[in-house]
Design an enzyme around this catalytic site. Structure first.
Site, short mmCIF file in Angstrom:
data_model
loop_
_atom_site.label_atom_id
_atom_site.label_comp_id
_atom_site.label_asym_id
_atom_site.label_seq_id
_atom_site.Cartn_x
_atom_site.Cartn_y
_atom_site.Cartn_z
N ARG A 240 0.85 -1.18 0.00
CA ARG A 240 0.00 0.00 0.00
C ARG A 240 0.89 1.24 0.00
O ARG A 240 1.91 1.28 0.71
CB ARG A 240 -0.91 0.03 1.23
CG ARG A 240 -2.07 -0.98 1.20
CD ARG A 240 -3.12 -0.63 0.15
NE ARG A 240 -4.25 -1.57 0.12
CZ ARG A 240 -4.32 -2.64 -0.67
NH1 ARG A 240 -3.32 -2.94 -1.49
NH2 ARG A 240 -5.38 -3.41 -0.64
N GLU A 269 -3.94 7.24 -5.06
CA GLU A 269 -4.05 6.55 -6.34
C GLU A 269 -5.30 7.09 -7.04
O GLU A 269 -6.35 7.13 -6.41
CB GLU A 269 -4.20 5.04 -6.11
CG GLU A 269 -2.91 4.44 -5.59
CD GLU A 269 -2.97 2.94 -5.38
OE1 GLU A 269 -4.02 2.33 -5.67
OE2 GLU A 269 -1.98 2.37 -4.92
N HIS A 288 -1.17 0.00 -9.82
CA HIS A 288 -1.75 -0.97 -8.89
C HIS A 288 -2.33 -2.18 -9.64
O HIS A 288 -3.54 -2.44 -9.61
CB HIS A 288 -2.83 -0.30 -8.01
CG HIS A 288 -3.05 -1.03 -6.72
ND1 HIS A 288 -3.45 -0.40 -5.56
CD2 HIS A 288 -2.94 -2.34 -6.40
CE1 HIS A 288 -3.57 -1.28 -4.58
NE2 HIS A 288 -3.27 -2.48 -5.08
C1 DGY Z 1 -5.20 -6.37 -2.85
O1 DGY Z 1 -5.88 -7.35 -3.14
O2 DGY Z 1 -5.16 -5.90 -1.72
C2 DGY Z 1 -4.37 -5.77 -3.94
O3 DGY Z 1 -3.76 -4.59 -3.56
C3 DGY Z 1 -5.18 -5.58 -5.21
O4 DGY Z 1 -5.47 -6.78 -5.72
#
Ligand code: DGY
Length: 322
Positions: A240, A269, A288
């Site tokens: 993240r 984002e 992402h």
């Molecule tokens: C998640 O699943 O947390 C990823 O960041 C996106 O697939």
């Protein structure tokens, strides 16, 4: 009895929506972009289940707007920092996520970003696209090799372990990791050693972030942490964006110690193309897409639908967060 009403905040692979439609009255938000806040608040009243994305903030206001018939929130992601799970628990709303099925895809992406950053791929590709490729340069684009280096994995969970296995198996990397507890399987598979965060930063040639975003990890890669990293090292983040202080990262990319960074996540984002990190030649940023394989996204849709149905019909969630 009327079928329970469910709001799905985006189109997801149809395998998941078909499962839901067999048992529920499903409304799917048709937009390419997430529903804006007011739309989300207007859509949730009366819903017994919500299928949400990481870009939807599901907080006390949303729970209050939804009302007491809301039984379950199924997040189409393994991460669930977008959901106020304490509030969910308080209200008896169950929360599910989609672990395991995106591990391989996300680990592959971390390795791809690591390679790209280590070999100045962005600079090279940009130069080709923008007409700066003039000749073969003996001293140009000099990166670092991966073999026999040290990878530091921050967060030794499923994805971190999968990255370690790829790098140890492929390039014989020595593996260091941080985690709340020892990960015996990881240690046996790769010879990994659990170390302090500080030791990991100081000893690793590559650092890959795989922890949750929570109050403890927010901004964990601040100026002090980044300045502790080895000269010429590479930072990869597929977890993240909020785990990294982006101003401090920019400084570490401009003036050292980092050779490069590979980010699949940013804060916010999307990151503006004008943002100095987006402009930095030694920073590779992907939008992402760690879990963006057909296999992973379809499996995520199946689990998200199964979590939602289980919550609606008072069964244990196949992948429960709370
Ligand atoms: C998640 O699943 O947390 C990823 O960041 C996106 O697939």
């Amino acid at each position: 009895m009327a079928a329970p009403r469910v709001f799905v905040t985006r189109q997801i692979p149809c395998i998941g929506l078909e499962r839901l439609s067999e048992h529920c009255d499903v409304e799917v938000w048709p937009g390419e972009l997430p529903p804006d806040r007011n739309t989300l608040l207007a859509k949730v009243p009366g819903a017994a289940g919500l299928l949400t994305l990481l870009s939807d903030r599901i907080d006390a206001e949303v729970f209050a707007a939804a009302g007491p018939q809301l039984k379950v929130v199924s997040n189409y992601a393994v991460g669930y920092n977008n959901i106020d799970t304490v509030e969910a628990q308080k209200r008896g709303v169950r929360v599910g996520n989609t672990p395991d099925v995106l591990t391989a895809a996300t680990a592959d992406m971390a390795v791809a970003l690591l390679l790209a950053a280590a070999r100045h791929l962005r600079e090279g590709v940009d130069d080709v696209r923008e007409g700066r490729w003039q000749t073969w340069k003996p001293l140009g684009y000099l990166g670092v090799e991966l073999s026999d280096r040290t990878i530091g994995i921050v967060g030794g969970g499923r994805i971190g372990a999968a990255v370690a296995q790829r790098l140890h198996g492929g390039w014989k990397m020595r593996v260091l990791y941080t985690a709340r507890s020892d990960k015996r399987d990881l240690e046996q598979a790769t010879g990994a050693r659990r170390v302090s965060f500080e030791e990991l930063l100081e000893e690793s040639d590559f650092v890959s972030i795989h922890c949750d975003l929570n109050p403890e990890t927010a901004g964990m890669f601040d100026a002090a942490a980044l300045q502790r990293m080895k000269p010429g090292s590479v930072l990869v983040n597929t977890a993240r964006g909020g785990v990294v202080d982006q101003d401090a990262l920019l400084e570490a990319l401009r003036n050292g110690p980092l050779l490069g960074a590979g980010l699949d996540v940013t804060d916010p984002e999307p990151l503006s193309p004008e943002h100095p990190l987006a402009q930095a030649a030694n920073c590779v940023i992907a939008p992402h897409i760690g879990s963006a394989t057909r296999e992973a996204r379809e499996a995520m849709a199946r689990i998200a639908a199964d979590n939602l149905l289980a919550g609606l019909f008072d069964q244990p969630l196949p992948a429960a967060v709370v």
